[in-house]
Structure formats: C-alpha cells, structure tokens
Design an enzyme around this catalytic site. Structure first.
Site, PDB file in Angstrom:
ATOM      1  CB  THR A 518      -0.782   0.123   0.928  1.00  0.00           C
ATOM      2  OG1 THR A 518      -1.859  -1.120   1.072  1.00  0.00           O
ATOM      3  CG2 THR A 518      -1.974   1.010   0.954  1.00  0.00           C
ATOM      4  CG  HIS A 519       4.668   0.999  -0.033  1.00  0.00           C
ATOM      5  ND1 HIS A 519       5.834   0.119  -0.124  1.00  0.00           N
ATOM      6  CD2 HIS A 519       4.014   0.843   1.310  1.00  0.00           C
ATOM      7  CE1 HIS A 519       5.774  -0.669   1.323  1.00  0.00           C
ATOM      8  NE2 HIS A 519       4.747  -0.111   1.933  1.00  0.00           N
ATOM      9  CG  LEU A 520      -1.523   3.491  -3.704  1.00  0.00           C
ATOM     10  CD1 LEU A 520      -2.991   3.597  -3.749  1.00  0.00           C
ATOM     11  CD2 LEU A 520      -1.123   2.921  -5.238  1.00  0.00           C
TER      12      LEU A 520
END
Ligand SMILES: Cc1cc2nc3c(=O)[nH]c(=O)nc-3n(C[C@H](O)[C@H](O)[C@H](O)COP(=O)(O)OP(=O)(O)OC[C@H]3O[C@@H](n4cnc5c(N)ncnc54)[C@H](O)[C@@H]3O)c2cc1C
Ligand code: SF4
Lengths: 592, 241
Positions: A518-520
């Site tokens: 979840t590294h947008l």
C-alpha cells in the site's frame, strides 16, 4: 445546510501517521487544533487485544481494519484508451481507515531514502546522460535534500523506537549495517530484532556471495522503550500477526503507541472520529482556504472553519480531495499541463519462493514480526552501474518473511495440483521448510506521462461525487529492473541450499487484483516549479498558501524502499517550516 | 448536498465500524473497559444457509478438495462445509462492504471482478446446476451419491472448463471453492471449520500463542507446543454434562 462550528487555528484532515505528527507538533506549539477522521477511534486494549487480535480470517482475509469499498473506492484502467471500472473489492493495495491510519496495521519497515533519490533527475542525467532515460519518463528532483531531512528522519526513528543497525554514522561506515545509506547523526534508538533461522541463513548466504546484508530496520521493538514524548512500548514477541493486524502488545510503532496518549492530554487538541471531510473550502479569491466541510456518522453536515488546513488523508485521498475541491490545476496528460494527479506511482514488487529439504530444515515460519529479516541494498537506487543494463531504478531485497499464517502462507512447489490428496500432502511436507518472503524484491516505480489520477466520468461514491480514476501500467524500464533484481535475489536462495527456487517476476500489465504494497505515491508532488509540482519544498500548496499537504502524494516518483520513514520526515520538516517560518508571516514561503 | 442523501448515507456507516457514533474526543482517551468488537463465535447446530441436499453436496465436495488421510481428517470432518455455510449467511455471502453500484460492465482481467452475483447466489445457483448435471449424466444420482473417483473426475472437468453449467460460471464456482475450502480448514476454529485445530496440527502451526521470544533463537528446532485457538484448547474447557 452545513452547521458551522467554532473556528480553530488548524484543522487536520485524517488522523493517521502524518495527521498525528502534525497535530502533536502544532498543538505543542500552542495552536488550537482539531483533527477530523473518517474512521473510528481505535485502542489496543479494546480493538485488538491479544485474546483475539490473531484472527487471520477476520483481519487478513476480510480486512476488517481497512476501509470498505462501499464507503469509497477508485476506478482503474491500464491505458488512457480504456474505460475505467470500479475496484469492487481491494486487491493491489489496501487503503487504511480509522484513527492511526496505516500505522495501526503496517509492518513498520522503517527506511530512509538514498541521498541521490532526492536529486534523481539531476543525478541520473549527470551520470548517464539525458538520452539514457525513457522519453515519457517524468521523474523530477524533490526540492529538498537528504541532509535537510536527516534531523527529521532521526526524530521519527526516535519517536518509534526503531530497531536497527546503523550503516553510516556521520560518514563512518559501520559493520553489519547498510553501507549505502546516507549518513545518519546517531545510531538507531534500539538494537536490531533477533533473527529467526531462515532469515539468519539468508544473511549468511548473502555475505558469502560478497554482499553486505543487514537487518531490516524495524518498528517492532527489540526491547522495552520509552520515547521522547514519554510514551512506552513493550518488547515484540514475534507473534507473526503483524502486517494487516493491530499489535496487542503495544510493541509496534503506531500513532496509538507513540503519539496519541500524549496528544489527547493537550487541552488545545480535539479529535472527531467517524467523520469524513467532503470538501476543502476556498474563499472567493481562490487563494485561501477557509476550513473544511465534513459529514458525521448520523449523516449531518458540518463546516469547520480554520486558519490553516493540513491535508493528511493518505496519498490518493489527498489527490481526490484536491480534485473535488478544485484546488490546483488538474493534470491533463494529453496537453501535459496541470499538476493535481500528475506523477502517480506505486511500487514494483516481486517474490521468490524456495523449497528446502524437510529432513534438514525446520524454519518455524510463524515466528516472525512485521519488519524482520535480512536485506541487501546493492541493487537499490543508483547503488550500482546501470549503464550495461538499460534501465534505471532498483530496490532493496531481503528474506523478510513476516508470518506462517496458514491461509496465506502454505506454499507448495509449482506444478502441484491445486486441491486433493496431492495438494494436501505437499502443504504438509513443505510448511516448515519453504520460504516465502513478504515483499522480497522491493523495487522503485518511476513516473510517466500516462500514469496519473483524475476524476471518473461514470462512477460515483455514496455522496454522489465522482470516484478518483487511476490510469496505471508498468513500463519497460520497471519490467527490466524487476527481471534483473529477481534473478539476483533467487541466486541467494540457491546459495542457501534450496532444492527448488521459484521466481515470480512482476510482469505487465499492472493488475489491480494482485496485492503489491500500500505504497501509493505522487499525484500532489513537491518541487521547485509550480508548473510541474503541486507543492513547494515545504509541502505548502502553490495555489492556496494556508494549505499544507502531507503524505507520499508529495513524492515525485517512488524509490526502492517503503515510504513511511520519508513520509514522516517530510511531515516533521513541514511542521518545522510552519512553526519557524509560516506563523511569523503567513503566506507563500517560496517565491517562484 | 440534500439532507435526504445524508439520511441514506448514514446507513453506510452502521455496522462497518466498531464505534458507529461520531464523537468529539477532548482531554481523554475514549476508553471503556470492554472490547469494542469481540469476535463472533460460530455455534454448532443446523445449517443456516444451505438446504439439506445442498449441504450434502457441499460436504462431499469439501471432502474431495481436502480428502481424509490416515493422519488428518478431510474437509468434511474438519467442518469446512459448516464454515462456508456460516460465511455465506454472513457479510461475505452478501458482498457486504464491497462497492456494488452500477453500471456493471465486464472489463479486462486486470480490472478485477465486476459480477453482480454475490457469493451466496453463486453457491446457490452452482449447487443447483451441479445437481442437475449429475442427475442427467450419472443415472439420476446426486453428487454426494457418486463414488470418490467419479466425484474427482467431475470436479477436474469443472476445473478445466470441460463441464459447464447452465446459467452460472462453473469455473468461477470452482475458484470460489479453492479459496473458501482451505480457509475453512485453516481459519481459527471459532469460525466453524478447522475443528479441533486439525488443519493447524497437520502442519505444526501453533495458532494464536502470540509469544515466541523463547524460541526465536532456537534455530532449526521444531516448536514443541500444541496449538491454541481464540477459544482456547479443548482440554481447558470442561466437558458439558
Ligand atoms: C498492510 C500495510 C502495510 C504497510 N507496511 C508498511 C511498512 O512496513 N513500511 C512503510 O514504510 N509503510 C508501510 N505501509 C504504508 C503506511 O501505512 C503509510 O505510508 C502511512 O500510514 C501513510 O501515512 P499517512 O498519514 O499519509 O496516511 P494514513 O496513515 O493512512 O492516514 C490517513 C488517515 O486519513 C483518513 N482519511 C482519509 N480520507 C479522509 C477524509 N476525507 N476525511 C477524514 N479522514 C480521512 C484515513 O481514514 C486515515 O486514517 C503499509 C500499509 C499497509 C496498508
Ligand atoms: S510481531 Fe511484534 S510488533 Fe508485530 S504485532 Fe506481533 S508482537 Fe506486535
């Protein structure tokens, strides 16, 4: 009609990692602060006590601590020529919800970026020449340097009690640490965590191959710790239910275990939970925000006036709120104008699953923490010569297996039937002797002209507002990078004595159903030029100077590390600028 | 926005969070001495979602997906069908929490599932279609009445796409089984499957013990203690008289 609440000095949108940091810093300086959070309040003792926190079905499979897509989601397509469709159930990433944000259920892998990452465009152009970069790649320098951020990285690590081994203290290379890291002013506050069997073997094999392995920097405590705010954390018990789960032991650094107990005691701080900000309000000039509008759980609409607005709702929600509020010029990839939604990125992740002789290896894979394992950094950023390889970027890689939870982590050798007696036998035989790292190869994703966020023309959220639309695909550069890194990674498992090594390369097209991280990143990036960035180097909006935007949305492109160390350092850096510069003379801090 | 929109909107929050009332938190941590969201423990008892003949077919299916062997029971005794029954009756069965708004358009594989069908509807339709298929091709027998070899053969043909169902995607049903049955075998027993922690015992997973500080440095030594579930261990619970 929205009912109007009494004015505050500061309103903070979202009480996750950056919201908590900003709230504490600004309240500590005496400002009257309110934070408005979409999800519920969460406490260790009442929301994820050890008695039932370790429920794989509930938290990992049904993701109970996360946002429900029914509340809001995004639409997705690979190419601008396609029609985007809604993400009906989460896949490639998992947006947080609730007080503490992603900090509640992250792994706590706590990294710094490389000094060259912050000057990426300049650095790569100087070393390889401009023609080495793909034509449609839109990477930029950040406008801030590693040296400027160093004290702020340090503050976050000491807030969290990060467990790790320094590799470079003020220019002196330290044995057993990451020799490639930028110079740090002092050692980590806590020693590294203990390493289980498989992780230790990986470290040894990597060293034998000539690499310099080091323990994953971890926000899981290697010993009891009291942080500078007086908040105490307990030692991590290697419970193996860390990523996706809240920690029942107060051992994982999160807003709950590092900031909130000190923050809520401040009389000039208020939080509102179960309340979603729907708009950042701007006055007639379009150059000043007057506060926010939010909707509470009863469906009532409120207006919260404030002199200063901090947007800290997580990357893509930040971008969505800016677009919906009409702040900044929306990015148009065809005309190559505008900034909001531009330079959106994710991560390039792949894995290698290896199978060892069950008669010789017992790994006890369930003994693990969220940020465990041994890593190497030889192939990250520009730590190696890219000249012969024809791509840029890279990533760390490591045996960072974080769990042996049986729904998720029962690997079987490729070619095994998916069910029946043969499958059952293979599960039983390999459980104790297989290695399946979490994010084994943790590669960068650089920015491109046709990867961006805008508003969807068709699909709406429950307030009947357009969903944010993601247009994203892998480009050749990242595919090549991943092939190179995954091959190098697999060699280490071979050297450990695996009898079978299975490489799971990341290939295009980008698939919204496959979890990566979840590294947008990106979409409201920082920089030096208002024509190509949404924020100045202090995370202040170029268009609306009394608005500061936190989070990885500020990254011009993503590096080969987990983002939160840098996200938090930027928050401390921005807080410092607000307190030492902005408050004395409220207005645009940079004349562009 | 109109007030009416907000009234319908309010319903979205209810049931999705542990504290559904918005509150202002000032000068204190909003803490009360009871869990906000204790787990729901599945109780044994009658089927809640499946009709009797559906349940019979499901018990036969789960016992082929995970067949019994001399050391470990199969899916049926492990309670996988009960697990799926309770899941289909609950939020999972009705796609609760997912984005379900129109329009539903089929996209690329990379864009993810867009079907209107809920898992509950998928199972209901597929089990009916399976029954119809069996009765018309296997001399009037239902799936549960076939021998194990014939059951395996049919399941393999569904998996490969060779056997199709009327009006429902047979391969989609099979994919759901490949996800849901192992979940029932390995999820905490409080969810109705993994009875007596048989799945965990099979592989040596100690469950929710939560503290391995004494073992993290004992490299290559098998962890010796039996598993523990959220509901404890059978030995800890006196037998009911
Ligand atoms: C499973 C998982 C594992 C991870 N592991 C790591 C790791 O090991 N290392 C690492 O570096 N990073 C990790 N991350 C990423 C990390 O969680 C994020 O980088 C970090 O939390 C970002 O901080 P933030 O303040 O920008 O956003 P968040 O911490 O997500 O906080 C944003 C908050 O804003 C709220 N919000 C959103 N919209 C609104 C609105 N309209 N109104 C009011 N409130 C709103 C949200 O509910 C949320 O609470 C992980 C993430 C996940 C999901
Ligand atoms: S692994 Fe450690 S830090 Fe993570 S949840 Fe378990 S005890 Fe907490």
């Amino acid at each position: 009609m929205a009912r109007k609440l009494p004015r505050k000095d500061v309103v903070i949108i979202g009480l996750g990692w950056t919201g908590s940091i900003m709230a504490y810093e600004l309240a500590d300086a005496g400002l009257d602060v309110i934070a408005i959070e979409r999800g519920p309040w969460r406490n260790t003792a009442t929301d994820y006590p050890p008695g039932y926190a370790a429920d794989e079905l509930r938290y990992r499979i049904r993701h109970e601590l996360f946002l429900s897509p029914s509340q809001t989601t995004f639409t997705f397509r690979n190419k601008m020529s396609e029609a985007a469709l809604p993400i009906r159930s989460w896949g490639a990433f998992m947006p947080p919800n609730g007080v503490g944000g992603g900090g509640v259920h992250w792994n706590a892998e706590t990294w710094r970026f490389l000094p060259s990452d912050f000057m990426l465009k300049t650095h790569l152009t100087e070393r390889y020449g401009a023609s080495f970069l793909p034509e449609d790649m839109t990477i930029q320098d950040w406008g801030v340097t590693y040296d400027e951020l160093e004290p702020h990285y340090d503050r976050f690590e000491y807030l969290c009690g990060t467990s790790g081994q320094a590799g470079n203290i003020k220019g002196t290379i330290m044995d057993g640490g990451n020799p490639f890291e930028g110079p740090r002013s002092r050692a980590y506050p806590n020693p590294p965590q203990d390493q289980p069997f498989g992780h230790t073997l990986f470290g040894k094999a990597a060293r034998d191959l000539g690499y310099k392995p080091f323990p994953q920097p971890s926000g899981n405590m290697s010993r009891p710790y009291q942080n500078p705010l007086g908040v105490r954390l307990g030692p991590c018990t290697y419970c193996g239910f860390c990523e996706w789960f809240g920690c029942g032991n107060y051992s994982k650094a999160s807003p709950q275990t590092t900031i909130l107990p000190a923050l809520v005691r401040k009389p000039n701080f208020t939080a509102r939970d179960n309340s979603e900000v729907t708009r950042i309000n701007v006055d007639g000039s379009g150059k000043r925000t007057t506060g926010v509008t939010f909707v509470d759980a009863s469906g009532d609409e409120w207006e919260q006036p404030a002199d200063l607005v901090v947007l800290s709702a997580y990357t893509i929600f930040n971008v969505q709120l800016l677009l919906l509020s009409g702040i900044g010029k929306a990015y148009d990839p065809a005309a190559n104008t505008g900034v909001i939604g531009r330079n959106f990125t994710h991560q390039t992740i792949s894995d290698v699953v290896s199978f060892f002789d069950p008669a010789k290896f017992v790994f006890n894979p369930f003994i693990a923490s969220g940020a465990i394992g041994m890593c190497i950094d030889e192939f990250n950023g520009d730590n190696f010569d890219h000249g012969p390889h024809g791509f840029v970027g890279g990533g760390y890689m490591g045996h960072v297996q974080t769990n042996g939870r049986p729904i998720e982590t029962t690997p079987v050798p490729p070619g095994t039937p998916l069910w029946g007696a043969a499958w059952k036998k293979a599960v039983k035989e390999n459980y104790q002797s297989a290695i399946k790292p979490g994010t084994g190869v943790h590669g960068s994703m650089y920015s491109y002209r046709d990867v961006y966020v805008d508003l969807d023309p068709t699909y709406k959220d429950r307030f009947n507002r357009p969903l944010a639309r993601i247009t994203m695909d892998f480009h050749d550069n990242e595919i090549k990078q991943n092939k190179f890194l995954t091959d190098k990674f697999a060699e280490i498992f071979q050297a450990m004595g695996a009898k079978q090594v299975h490489k799971e390369y990341r290939k295009g097209p980008y698939d919204i159903t496959k979890y990566q991280t979840t590294h947008l990143c990106g979409g409201a990036i920082m920089g030096t030029d208002p024509n190509t960035s949404a924020l100045n180097r202090y995370l202040q909006s170029w268009d609306v100077p009394n608005l500061f935007v936190m989070g990885a949305s500020a990254f011009p492109q993503n590096a080969g590390y987990n983002p939160t160390g840098t996200v938090a350092a930027l928050a401390y850096w921005a807080a410092d600028a607000i307190l030492s510069k902005y408050l004395k003379n409220p207005g645009q801090l940079i004349n562009a | 926005m109109q007030r009416r929109t907000f009234l319908t909107v309010a319903a979205w929050f209810v049931g999705t969070t542990s504290l559904t009332r918005a509150s202002a938190i000032h000068n204190h941590i909003p803490w009360a001495p009871h869990p906000n969201s204790p787990p729901e423990v599945v109780r044994p008892g009658p089927w809640q979602f499946f009709a009797l003949d559906e349940a019979r077919a499901m018990e036969a299916i789960v016992d082929r997906i995970i067949p019994p062997d001399p050391d470990t029971p199969g899916g049926k005794i492990a309670g996988c069908a009960v697990f799926i029954d309770r899941q289909l009756k609950g939020p999972y069965g009705s796609n609760q929490g997912l984005y379900t708004l129109e329009p539903h358009t089929k996209g690329t594989k990379e864009q993810g599932p867009q079907s209107v069908l809920t898992p509950a509807e998928l199972y209901r339709k597929s089990l009916a279609a399976l029954d119809k298929h069996c009765k018309s091709t296997q001399g009037g027998k239902s799936f549960a009445e076939l021998d194990a070899a014939a059951q395996d053969d049919l399941l393999r043909k569904i998996e490969s796409g060779e056997v199709k169902f009327d009006g429902v995607d047979a391969q989609g049903f099979f994919s759901a089984l490949l996800k849901d049955v192992p979940e029932g075998f390995f999820a905490d027993p409080i969810h109705g499957g993994n009875i007596d922690m048989v799945g965990w015992k099979m592989i040596g997973f100690p469950g929710i013990r939560y503290d391995y500080r004494d073992w993290v440095n004992r490299h290559n030594e098998r962890y010796p203690h039996p598993p523990v579930s959220i509901a404890g261990r059978a030995e800890w619970t006196p037998a009911k008289s």
